[in-house]
Scaffold this motif. Structure first.
Motif, mmCIF file in Angstrom:
data_model
loop_
_atom_site.group_PDB
_atom_site.id
_atom_site.type_symbol
_atom_site.label_atom_id
_atom_site.label_comp_id
_atom_site.label_asym_id
_atom_site.label_seq_id
_atom_site.Cartn_x
_atom_site.Cartn_y
_atom_site.Cartn_z
ATOM 1 N N LEU A 328 37.856 43.251 40.374
ATOM 2 C CA LEU A 328 36.751 42.889 41.254
ATOM 3 C C LEU A 328 35.754 44.036 41.248
ATOM 4 O O LEU A 328 35.773 44.927 42.100
ATOM 5 N N GLY A 329 34.911 44.022 40.218
ATOM 6 C CA GLY A 329 33.966 45.122 40.025
ATOM 7 C C GLY A 329 34.692 46.403 39.664
ATOM 8 O O GLY A 329 35.712 46.387 38.973
ATOM 9 N N VAL A 369 34.277 36.982 37.486
ATOM 10 C CA VAL A 369 33.682 37.454 38.738
ATOM 11 C C VAL A 369 32.164 37.374 38.642
ATOM 12 O O VAL A 369 31.571 37.753 37.615
ATOM 13 N N LEU A 373 29.416 40.267 42.756
ATOM 14 C CA LEU A 373 30.774 40.584 43.221
ATOM 15 C C LEU A 373 31.150 39.829 44.495
ATOM 16 O O LEU A 373 32.037 40.263 45.235
ATOM 17 N N ARG A 391 33.786 38.758 48.728
ATOM 18 C CA ARG A 391 32.847 39.810 49.123
ATOM 19 C C ARG A 391 33.498 40.894 49.971
ATOM 20 O O ARG A 391 32.953 41.989 50.113
ATOM 21 N N HIS A 394 35.712 44.986 48.125
ATOM 22 C CA HIS A 394 34.874 45.876 47.326
ATOM 23 C C HIS A 394 35.372 47.315 47.453
ATOM 24 O O HIS A 394 36.024 47.677 48.385
#
Length: 394
Positions: A328-329, A369, A373, A391, A394
């Motif tokens: 996720l990022g 994704v 993000l 969301r 992160h």
């Protein structure tokens, strides 16, 4: 009330008269259960955590790609020989990618988001614009396309084929720039290094080949002890273009120094291979911001591997096999897709599962994704693509 006796059975039918009535009860017809109610109890649906479902396909789904520039734009492809471009939150917009005559096995957006490549088992790679208009069809490989990848800095497209070859084209004019020959079986995985200077490919022939993209020369061939003993299934390259991590049907994972072609680290599945209990590694990746590599497979585990100490940090158990994963990022959070149709979010610093997303009815095949993000998109054997909100991770 007494149960009928065997003696009663021998006397034939038994009738009740008014003297047998003990108590009368008034019943409202609306209170009586419908015949369908029993079915409702048997078919209680599991909760669906998705916020958007795309149902335009008519078969199993194999591939998904989110645009790197448009947070809402998604491409999906599958066994109905079709691809679709659609938008998260815009159920009234979809563009069908027509023309393939076999399953769409792979999808990828160019780094600038202007072009989409679709690869199919019909042996074709098609190039589309971001609205779903066909730019051109790239023909050449003699077998089905296993995967497609873009050069990190331009419109060069790379594709691995079942016919043992890898092809590279200029997507803007359709010219073939190079054909990489040398593998002895289907080329199952591959990619450009992030600096764009080298190509790495893995094959069913149990080898990793490292190529010069300009000359087509095979710089290194990694094979034999201590490398894989069965076909490669997946590959990922570190952000500094130094290492490649590969997974195999044999249940092992190896990290190779791309410059030297030497194996520098290895680990194997925690479950021994037995008949009916496959342990194939299905997905591998390097962590974006940590010195870790991760792998998932049919041993039902996600393994988080510490590269510096060549030891496992965590082994994260699942109820069924792990088929795909996505970071996720650049965060500490990783998503895994599984054969049980569930998506799990893991905190890789602690090894804890912090969220489980439900909704799919069958195995997850791929994850992607969104560029902002905020969304995780999954595709499944159940024929649907689903969008989940991420969301908060992160």
């Amino acid at each position: 009330m007494n149960k009928p006796t065997h003696e009663d059975d021998e006397q034939g039918e038994v009738f009740l008269d008014e003297s047998d009535i003990i108590h009368e009860v008034d019943v409202d017809e609306e209170d009586l259960p419908d015949a369908d109610d029993e079915d409702d109890f048997e078919n209680i649906e599991e909760s669906d955590d998705s916020l958007h479902i795309f149902t335009g396909h008519t078969g199993e789904l194999y591939a998904v790609a989110c645009s790197p520039t448009d947070p809402a734009l998604v491409a999906t492809g599958g066994g109905d020989d079709k691809g679709f471009l659609w938008k998260i939150g815009h159920s009234d917009w979809a563009s069908e990618l027509q023309g393939h005559t076999d399953s769409v096995s792979s999808l990828a957006f160019s780094s600038d988001g202007q072009l989409l490549a679709s690869g199919s088992f019909d042996g074709l790679v098609k190039i589309w614009d971001a609205s779903g208009n066909l730019n051109r069809t790239l023909e050449a490989p003699g077998g089905g396309i296993e995967w497609v990848k873009w050069h990190p800095k331009g419109h060069l497209i790379l594709a691995g084929s079942e016919d043992c070859t890898v092809w590279m084209w200029n997507a803007d004019n359709g010219h073939c720039l190079n054909v990489f020959s040398g593998h002895g079986a289907s080329v199952t995985c591959g990619d450009f290094t992030p600096d764009g200077k080298t190509i790495c490919t893995g094959s069913e022939d149990a080898t990793l080949r490292i190529w010069n993209p300009r000359s087509g020369e095979s710089i290194h061939v990694v094979r034999g002890h201590p490398y894989h003993t069965e076909g490669l299934t997946c590959l990922s390259i570190s952000s500094d273009s130094t290492f490649a991590v590969t997974g195999s049907k044999d249940g092992s994972v190896h990290i190779v120094n791309i410059t030297t072609g030497k194996v520098v680290s290895s680990w194997a599945s925690q479950i021994s291979s037995t008949e009916g209990d496959p342990v194939s590694i299905e997905c591998v990746s390097f962590a974006p911001n940590f010195p870790w590599a991760v792998s998932g497979g049919m041993d039902r585990n996600l393994t988080i591997w510490d590269q510096q100490h060549s030891s496992s940090r965590f082994i994260c158990n699942h109820e069924e096999g792990v088929t795909c994963l996505a970071w996720l990022g650049a965060s500490k959070f990783l998503a895994t897709g599984c054969c049980d149709g569930r998506i799990r979010i893991w905190n890789c610093l602690s090894g804890e599962c912090v969220e489980t997303f439900k909704g799919h009815e069958h195995a997850i095949q791929s994850l992607s994704v969104s560029s902002n993000l905020e969304f995780l998109v999954s595709v499944s054997i159940d024929g649907t693509a689903r969008v989940f909100e991420i969301r908060y991770f992160h």
